[in-house]
Design an enzyme around this catalytic site. Structure first.
Site, short mmCIF file in Angstrom:
data_model
loop_
_atom_site.label_atom_id
_atom_site.label_comp_id
_atom_site.label_asym_id
_atom_site.label_seq_id
_atom_site.Cartn_x
_atom_site.Cartn_y
_atom_site.Cartn_z
N ASP A 1 0.92 -1.14 0.00
CA ASP A 1 0.00 0.00 0.00
C ASP A 1 0.96 1.19 0.00
O ASP A 1 1.58 1.48 1.02
CB ASP A 1 -0.88 0.01 1.26
CG ASP A 1 -1.86 1.16 1.23
OD1 ASP A 1 -1.44 2.27 0.85
OD2 ASP A 1 -3.03 0.97 1.57
N HIS A 2 1.11 1.83 -1.14
CA HIS A 2 2.22 2.78 -1.23
C HIS A 2 2.06 3.97 -0.28
O HIS A 2 3.03 4.65 0.04
CB HIS A 2 2.48 3.22 -2.68
CG HIS A 2 1.53 4.25 -3.19
ND1 HIS A 2 0.28 3.95 -3.67
CD2 HIS A 2 1.64 5.59 -3.32
CE1 HIS A 2 -0.31 5.05 -4.05
NE2 HIS A 2 0.49 6.07 -3.85
N HIS B 1 -5.75 2.82 0.95
CA HIS B 1 -5.03 3.99 1.47
C HIS B 1 -5.79 4.75 2.56
O HIS B 1 -5.23 5.11 3.59
CB HIS B 1 -4.71 4.99 0.34
CG HIS B 1 -4.12 4.36 -0.88
ND1 HIS B 1 -3.19 3.35 -0.82
CD2 HIS B 1 -4.31 4.60 -2.20
CE1 HIS B 1 -2.84 3.01 -2.05
NE2 HIS B 1 -3.51 3.75 -2.91
C1 BG6 Z 1 -3.23 4.57 -6.49
C2 BG6 Z 1 -4.54 4.59 -7.22
O1 BG6 Z 1 -3.21 3.51 -5.56
O2 BG6 Z 1 -3.06 5.80 -5.80
C3 BG6 Z 1 -4.58 5.74 -8.18
O3 BG6 Z 1 -4.70 3.38 -7.94
C4 BG6 Z 1 -4.28 7.04 -7.48
O4 BG6 Z 1 -5.83 5.83 -8.83
C5 BG6 Z 1 -3.01 6.93 -6.66
O5 BG6 Z 1 -4.11 8.04 -8.46
C6 BG6 Z 1 -2.80 8.15 -5.79
O6 BG6 Z 1 -1.54 8.08 -5.21
P1 BG6 Z 1 -0.80 9.38 -4.71
O7 BG6 Z 1 0.45 8.86 -4.06
O8 BG6 Z 1 -0.53 10.23 -5.93
O9 BG6 Z 1 -1.72 10.07 -3.77
#
Ligand code: BG6
Length: 494
Positions: A181-182, A244
């Site tokens: 989960d980045h 997230h």
């Molecule tokens: C990803 C989603 O997990 O997170 C994307 O699949 C989204 O749709 C992205 O744009 C958002 O990540 P961040 O780090 O730019 O907030």
């Protein structure tokens, strides 16, 4: 990233190595780790893809991606000597036999001690096939560690997530699976726990006695770009909330862990996620708002409606926006709403947490023409990274008039340069076997159960889409969600 330079020899095999994620995130992050001495010299990376490329072709592509994403490219040529390519058909047994041979050769050449990390940067429908073959081909029979790193989506509901889990568990144990989960790799998300548990001043106030509500927003300016196909079956609820958003809620709401060991931290997160109130169908519409963007203007540019995007149905009912009131049924949080909000094509890119405190018990002061402001703790996650506290102070005039005072801390540019991306933290942790910032199966079970109850309720009614203009903060109902509770979204606050 200031790691304690623990270096682990390993073979990293990336499936989907010619894809977007690998080029934008994985290779730049691996290179930066290498450059900063956070990767061992005993490292080799095999990129796996369908295309027939030579090592040199692939290295040229990887080099170009790194140059596009990392400013300082010192030691790039040295790093490239650790990169290899293997054309591969995920459904063909012979491909895995070739991969085993290459893995064994590189293991010898770079003294990798049999440590193997398999990274599946590919569509989840292949996860089961790949992990089964990794086992049957002998690739997972190794004298070092074997670990699996996988990207989301992990299923599309609880049932499919369970099936997927059973498939990959045939080849890897739970403690060998690192589900990305980045958001958990973002420095300021990791900072939530540190702020809460390393400062004496927050924890005593961190409960329903002093906190009125907590707002968690992740808004994007971007639309679905070229991911219409995937997004149609996912939408904002499954794409952002299930993972997230609820992970951030868990970090904000968890009890202090008894140690920083990943099992202890996860145990506390799991408890929170199990306490999420699963709503009966008839209540979902009072607690959750879905939206889909219409055409509009962003930064002076006209942008099209979601339904006009590539690979999107012209009558699509996929939500590109969700906001909701999440309730946590436990002793600490009873009665405190956590409002979450996420959407595409909104007014600004911002990931932010606002903790709004309750009013003082007896207020003797006033602010001209308006109610005294609430105390706020604002955690800015992106694009700004830092924390601010909003207080009331005396205005420098006679009397007892107050004015808002803000104490701010912003992460320095130097700190920010230490990590190129959240993926860098996560790759480092996976290599070191630290599962703290990855999603455990128990967490997934609870988040899917919660999200399923919302999507089931939504599936019973056709939404009236589109219902918000691109470039705005989402549909009006999202504002009403809070105003009905006598509250407002703290937009435009830093
Ligand atoms: C990803 C989603 O997990 O997170 C994307 O699949 C989204 O749709 C992205 O744009 C958002 O990540 P961040 O780090 O730019 O907030």
């Amino acid at each position: 990233m200031n790691k304690s330079k623990k270096q682990i020899p390993a073979l990293i095999t990336i499936f989907g190595a010619t894809g977007d994620l690998s080029h934008r995130k994985l290779f730049p992050s691996l290179f930066h780790l290498f450059q900063q001495d956070n990767l061992d010299d005993r490292i080799a990376v095999i990129g796996i893809g369908r295309r027939q490329l030579t090592n040199d072709d692939f290295r040229a592509q990887v080099k170009a991606s790194i140059q596009a994403h990392v400013q300082d490219t010192k030691h790039l040529d040295k790093f490239m000597q650790h990169i290899f390519y293997q054309p591969h058909d995920v459904n063909d047994e012979a491909s895995y036999a070739d991969l085993l041979q290459l893995s064994e050769t590189l293991d010898q050449e770079f003294s990798l001690e049999g440590n193997r990390l398999f990274y599946l940067a590919m569509a989840p429908q292949f996860f089961g096939t790949v992990t089964d073959y990794l086992k049957s081909s002998g690739l997972t029979r190794t004298k070092g560690f074997k670990r699996l790193v996988i990207e989301k989506p992990f299923g599309s509901d609880l049932t499919s997530a369970e099936e997927l889990n059973q498939q990959i568990r045939r080849s890897f144990k739970e403690e060998e699976i690192f589900r990305i989960d980045h958001y958990l790799g973002k420095d300021m998300v990791q900072n939530i726990e540190v702020l809460r548990f390393s400062n004496a001043m927050f924890e005593p106030l961190w409960n329903n006695k002093y906190i009125s509500n907590i707002q968690v927003t992740s808004s994007e300016i971007l639309g679905v770009e070229d991911r219409g196909g995937y997004y149609e079956s996912s939408g904002a609820l499954k794409d952002m909330v299930q993972n997230h958003m609820l992970q951030m809620v868990a970090l904000l709401a968890m009890e202090p862990p008894i140690s920083l060991h990943s099992d202890d931290i996860r145990a506390e997160k799991v408890k929170v996620l199990k306490s999420l109130r699963v709503l009966p169908t008839e209540d979902v519409r009072h607690h959750f708002v879905r939206g889909q963007y219409d055409a509009g203007q962003i930064n002076g540019q006209e942008v099209k409606a979601y339904r006009d995007e590539d690979k999107v149905a012209s009558d699509s009912s996929t939500p590109t926006f969700v906001s909701g009131k999440v309730l946590i049924d436990n002793f600490r949080w009873a009665g405190v709403p956590f409002y979450i909000r996420t959407g595409k094509r909104m007014k600004r890119k911002s990931i932010q947490v606002v903790v709004e405190f309750k009013e003082v018990p007896m207020n003797l002061y006033y602010q001209r023409d308006k109610h005294l402001d609430s105390n706020l703790l604002v955690i800015n996650i992106q694009p700004n990274e830092g924390v601010s506290i909003h207080l009331n102070g005396k205005k420098y005039v006679q009397g007892i008039e107050t004015e808002p005072v803000q104490l701010s801390y912003a992460m320095s540019a130097q700190d920010k340069m230490n990590t190129v991306d959240a993926y860098e933290n996560l790759l480092y942790d996976a290599l070191n076997g630290d599962a703290t910032n990855f999603t455990h199966w128990e967490e997934l079970k609870s988040t899917w159960k919660f999200v399923d109850s919302i999507s089931d309720a939504w599936s019973k009614f056709e939404p009236e889409f589109p219902n918000y203009k691109a470039g705005t903060n989402g549909p009006l109902e999202s504002d009403l969600l809070l105003s009905r509770d006598g509250l407002k979204w703290w937009d435009d606050i830093q």
